[in-house]
Design a protein around this motif. Structure first.
Motif, short mmCIF file in Angstrom:
data_model
loop_
_atom_site.label_atom_id
_atom_site.label_comp_id
_atom_site.label_asym_id
_atom_site.label_seq_id
_atom_site.Cartn_x
_atom_site.Cartn_y
_atom_site.Cartn_z
N ARG A 36 41.11 10.96 -26.87
CA ARG A 36 40.65 11.14 -25.49
C ARG A 36 39.56 10.13 -25.15
NH1 ARG A 36 39.80 16.45 -25.51
NH2 ARG A 36 37.55 16.38 -25.44
N LYS A 37 38.58 9.99 -26.08
CA LYS A 37 37.50 9.02 -25.85
C LYS A 37 38.07 7.61 -25.76
CE LYS A 37 33.63 11.32 -25.75
NZ LYS A 37 32.82 11.34 -24.54
N ASP A 38 39.03 7.31 -26.65
CA ASP A 38 39.65 5.99 -26.67
C ASP A 38 40.31 5.70 -25.33
OD1 ASP A 38 40.32 3.62 -27.98
OD2 ASP A 38 42.36 4.35 -28.32
N MET A 39 41.03 6.70 -24.82
CA MET A 39 41.72 6.53 -23.54
C MET A 39 40.72 6.27 -22.41
SD MET A 39 44.41 6.34 -21.90
CE MET A 39 45.86 6.99 -22.67
N GLN A 40 39.60 7.05 -22.43
CA GLN A 40 38.58 6.85 -21.39
C GLN A 40 38.06 5.42 -21.40
OE1 GLN A 40 35.49 9.68 -22.05
NE2 GLN A 40 36.66 11.42 -21.27
N LEU A 41 37.73 4.94 -22.61
CA LEU A 41 37.15 3.60 -22.70
C LEU A 41 38.18 2.54 -22.30
CD1 LEU A 41 34.54 2.19 -23.39
CD2 LEU A 41 35.34 1.88 -25.70
N VAL A 42 39.43 2.74 -22.71
CA VAL A 42 40.48 1.77 -22.36
C VAL A 42 40.65 1.70 -20.84
CG1 VAL A 42 42.96 1.40 -22.40
CG2 VAL A 42 41.76 1.86 -24.50
N VAL A 43 40.62 2.87 -20.19
CA VAL A 43 40.75 2.87 -18.74
C VAL A 43 39.58 2.13 -18.10
CG1 VAL A 43 40.71 4.35 -16.71
CG2 VAL A 43 42.16 4.94 -18.62
N GLY A 44 38.35 2.45 -18.59
CA GLY A 44 37.17 1.78 -18.04
C GLY A 44 37.26 0.28 -18.19
N LEU A 45 37.64 -0.18 -19.39
CA LEU A 45 37.71 -1.62 -19.64
C LEU A 45 38.80 -2.27 -18.80
CD1 LEU A 45 37.30 -1.57 -23.50
CD2 LEU A 45 35.69 -2.51 -21.89
N ASP A 59 29.88 6.30 -24.16
CA ASP A 59 29.65 6.82 -22.81
C ASP A 59 28.65 5.95 -22.04
OD1 ASP A 59 31.36 8.96 -23.11
OD2 ASP A 59 29.82 10.16 -24.12
N LEU A 60 27.84 5.19 -22.77
CA LEU A 60 26.89 4.30 -22.08
C LEU A 60 27.61 3.19 -21.36
CD1 LEU A 60 24.07 3.93 -24.73
CD2 LEU A 60 23.96 5.13 -22.58
N PHE A 76 29.39 -0.37 -16.49
CA PHE A 76 30.54 -0.51 -15.59
C PHE A 76 30.12 -0.35 -14.14
CE2 PHE A 76 33.96 1.61 -13.25
CZ PHE A 76 34.95 0.68 -13.38
N SER A 77 29.35 0.71 -13.85
CA SER A 77 29.03 0.97 -12.45
C SER A 77 28.10 -0.09 -11.88
CB SER A 77 28.42 2.36 -12.29
OG SER A 77 27.35 2.50 -13.16
N CYS A 89 27.37 -3.28 -13.19
CA CYS A 89 27.67 -4.69 -13.41
C CYS A 89 29.11 -5.07 -13.07
CB CYS A 89 27.37 -5.07 -14.85
SG CYS A 89 25.69 -4.71 -15.30
N SER A 90 30.00 -4.10 -12.93
CA SER A 90 31.36 -4.45 -12.53
C SER A 90 31.66 -3.97 -11.12
CB SER A 90 32.38 -3.83 -13.48
OG SER A 90 32.29 -4.41 -14.74
N CYS A 91 31.28 -2.72 -10.82
CA CYS A 91 31.64 -2.14 -9.52
C CYS A 91 30.85 -2.77 -8.38
CB CYS A 91 31.38 -0.64 -9.53
SG CYS A 91 32.76 0.26 -10.20
N THR A 92 29.53 -2.91 -8.56
CA THR A 92 28.70 -3.40 -7.46
C THR A 92 29.19 -4.74 -6.92
OG1 THR A 92 26.94 -2.33 -8.67
CG2 THR A 92 26.31 -3.62 -6.75
N PRO A 93 29.31 -5.79 -7.78
CA PRO A 93 29.76 -7.06 -7.23
C PRO A 93 31.19 -7.01 -6.70
CG PRO A 93 29.65 -7.18 -9.60
CD PRO A 93 29.03 -5.89 -9.21
N ALA A 94 32.05 -6.20 -7.34
CA ALA A 94 33.44 -6.14 -6.87
C ALA A 94 33.51 -5.48 -5.49
CB ALA A 94 34.30 -5.38 -7.87
N LEU A 95 32.71 -4.41 -5.28
CA LEU A 95 32.70 -3.76 -3.97
C LEU A 95 32.18 -4.73 -2.91
CD1 LEU A 95 31.43 -0.17 -4.71
CD2 LEU A 95 33.69 -0.89 -3.94
N LEU A 96 31.14 -5.47 -3.26
CA LEU A 96 30.61 -6.46 -2.32
C LEU A 96 31.67 -7.51 -1.99
CD1 LEU A 96 28.09 -7.36 -0.81
CD2 LEU A 96 27.52 -8.78 -2.76
#
Lengths: 144, 138
Positions: free
Chosen positions: B47-56, B107-108, B113-114, B116-123
């Motif tokens: 489950r943890k592996d899947m979460q991280l894979v999705v995030g990456l 989990d860190l 992700f939020s 360093c990846s999401c902020t510039p992508a949303l902008l």
């Protein structure tokens, strides 16, 4: 400009953007690879002569990339198909260099696979856009 | 192009973030063990592996979106977008390097992700929306 000559700019913008970014990428690539070679030389056992040979190959690859990108940029801006064609021929040589670093060198790190993969993607895209710009230069200048 | 060097700087930080995300993708085992208790079942690990894979994967997708916006020239010469992008991707690359070397709890990753990846992508996406749909050539 002589009368009857077209004033349309035929230089390809995407090709130019790719070459510009690839120049910066190649510089960063050579530095990163040199650091990787320092790491590998420190931690892994090498057969005599392999490490210097691979470092020299990397430096030659860097020089070749510089020449290739210079020819591509100047050829694209001055609309000369010959220089762009020469750049494409040189890109075959750098292609082999990148393939050596990905497949055939003594130790291949994951980092190197990714870095050379990005380099190969650049070469592939430039091949496409370079061919397109050669064709457009040749077509629009019947007495070039 | 007002500020010299801002275009290559943005490009190289984007590439750095791409490379390090890809490396974590290939060697994430230790980080997943770091966020599991001493004794864990295979189910929890998966489950943890899947979460991280999705995030990456989502992070790689967002970087790809930004690269497309950059190469098509939508935001190539916008200093504000470039500044946000450079800052977040540079800090993201450094944080992810620590993520690997210090074997951070997986989990860190979501903080990185939020911010360093999401902020510039949303902008980037909102800039593309403003340029293409609202025709605001900034």
């Amino acid at each position: 400009m002589a009368p009857g000559q077209s004033t349309v700019i035929r230089s390809s913008l995407p090709y130019q953007i790719l070459l510009y970014c690839n120049g910066w990428y190649s510089g960063a690539f050579v530095i990163a690879e040199l650091l990787v070679f320092i790491y590998k030389g420190e931690t892994l056992p090498y057969a005599r002569g392999n490490l210097p040979a691979e470092i020299i190959l990397l430096l030659l690859l860097g020089c070749l990339e510089g020449v290739r990108l210079f020819l591509g940029q100047k050829g694209n801006l001055t609309e000369r198909g010959m220089a762009v064609g020469l750049s494409l021929v040189l890109s075959m040589a750098t292609l082999v260099g990148f393939l050596y670093l990905t497949l055939w060198q003594t130790y291949v790190l994951r980092l190197e696979v990714i870095l050379t993969g990005i380099g190969l993607a650049f070469i592939g895209l430039e091949l496409i856009f370079g061919l397109i710009s050669i064709i457009s230069f040749a077509r629009a200048a019947p007495y070039g | 192009m007002g500020i010299p060097g801002i275009v290559p700087a943005r490009f190289l930080t984007l590439i750095a973030h791409l490379v390090i995300t890809w490396i974590i993708f290939w060697s994430r085992g230790d980080n997943i063990l770091a966020c599991l208790p001493q004794s864990y079942s295979q189910d929890e690990y998966n489950r943890k592996d899947m979460q991280l894979v999705v995030g990456l994967s989502v992070s790689l997708g967002l970087i790809a979106v930004e690269l497309v916006g950059f190469f098509t020239g939508i935001s190539m010469f916008m200093p504000t977008v470039a500044l946000v992008s450079i800052a977040s991707h540079a800090s993201g690359s450094i944080a992810l390097a620590y993520f690997i070397f210090d074997v951070w709890d997986c989990d860190l990753y979501w903080w990185v992700f939020s911010f360093c990846s999401c902020t510039p992508a949303l902008l980037e996406i909102s800039t593309a929306f403003a340029v293409i749909v609202l025709k605001k050539g900034l």
